[in-house]
Design an enzyme around this catalytic site. Sequence first.
Site: not given
Ligand code: KE4
Length: 427
Positions: A144, A239, A267
């Site tokens: 993801y 990523d 993060k």
């Molecule tokens: P955000 O747009 O949520 O800040 O980041 C997206 C993203 C991109 N790349 C990786 C490897 C990620 O894990 C994420 C977002 N992680 C999720 C948790 N698995 C965020 C939690 C959520 O979607 O509320």
Amino acid sequence: MNHERSEALFNAAKKVIPGGVNSPVRAFKSVGCNPVFIERAAGSKIYDADGNAYIDYVGSWGPMILGHCHPKVVEAIQQTAASGASFGAPTARETVLAELVATAYPNIEKVRMVSSGTEATMSAIRLARGFTGRDKILKFDGCYHGHADSLLVKAGSGAATFGVPTSPGVPADFAKYTLTATYNDLAEVKTLVAANQGEIACIILEPIAGNMGCVPPVAGFLEGLRELCTAEGIVLIIDEVMTGFRVAFGGAQERFGVRGDLVCLGKIIGGGLPVGAFGGKREIMECLSPEGGVYQAGTLSGNPLAMSAGIATLQLIREEGFYEQIEEKSAYLEKGLRQVAGNSSVSTCFQRVGGMFCTFFHPGPVNSFADAVQSDTVSFGAFFRAMLEQGINLAPSQFEAGFMSIAHSREDLDKTITAVEKALATL
Ligand code: KE4
């Protein structure tokens, strides 16, 4: 545990917010109970609206590696807020954080700040397409990278190598440029690249998958992708939104010694405030507006509060011995969990890299999304609920990772191990 106030807050939220949450996983839909509403946090603990305390292994999905409300991070945010929350103009703090990021990633010669991981990966992909002049991208099932249209795609059916949308609202035309492969299957990637010779702009992956549970790269996988991308002129986008500053100060790239052409971060570099970043080779980054023609922008990019929280966080976690402590705590937890799992008849496997980990309800090993989806998600849901009732906050999905913080005490870890033993006994 009493959850009356959380229930009332959830009912009120659902009237004005889709699903009552601002990010779907928070709704606890896959674990068979309603979410608890959190009011405050400190160190390794979070506290819900009914006053229940939880040892927290979500940590805001990774950012809180220092634990919640670290005094130096709180102070940095408070001091910055007193001099202005946002100007829409360049500030010195953005350079300070960019330089700190570059010390952790020697392959990051220039970096652009954004406000989320999604923005970081979406922009990095556009940049790769602009730099190469190619349209197709390749991602991995179960990885993801945020919710940009071209990333909400799964493998097309049959012989079609074109991707198909995983979400309504994503036009088939957007999805067709996204190829998908099986994580850890280098041979499949090579076949796809050969079938799309000279048409793939980038390969994007999580160097340690954390969005299908915790799935490490098998030996040779990252190295093979690096070699293939170099040979084919494909931009390798690593990523590290989740793994960056999580599994080492230099993330998975330091740990495994494989360097991307572009790196996405988020993060931890925001210390809990909204931040994302993407950076890499100068020749690629200089294609980005205003130096180059690839457009990208953001009202709150480089926001002073987020920069200050990120700077305070990175300065603390780069201190001598920080990751050794995270490793020691995580290894202690793993040892205890393996012992109690060994005494249980429930089929589970524990997978971990540094301070990120998960328990699959699966005999293991889990090397791909196809493996992960074989997990017993019903048992995971029952396990999750049993842990929550014992005051342990785990990620509310089998397909997520858990995170250790420096604030987790030996007492927290022992309580967690005992709670797992009791939760498994209820299944
Ligand atoms: P955000 O747009 O949520 O800040 O980041 C997206 C993203 C991109 N790349 C990786 C490897 C990620 O894990 C994420 C977002 N992680 C999720 C948790 N698995 C965020 C939690 C959520 O979607 O509320």
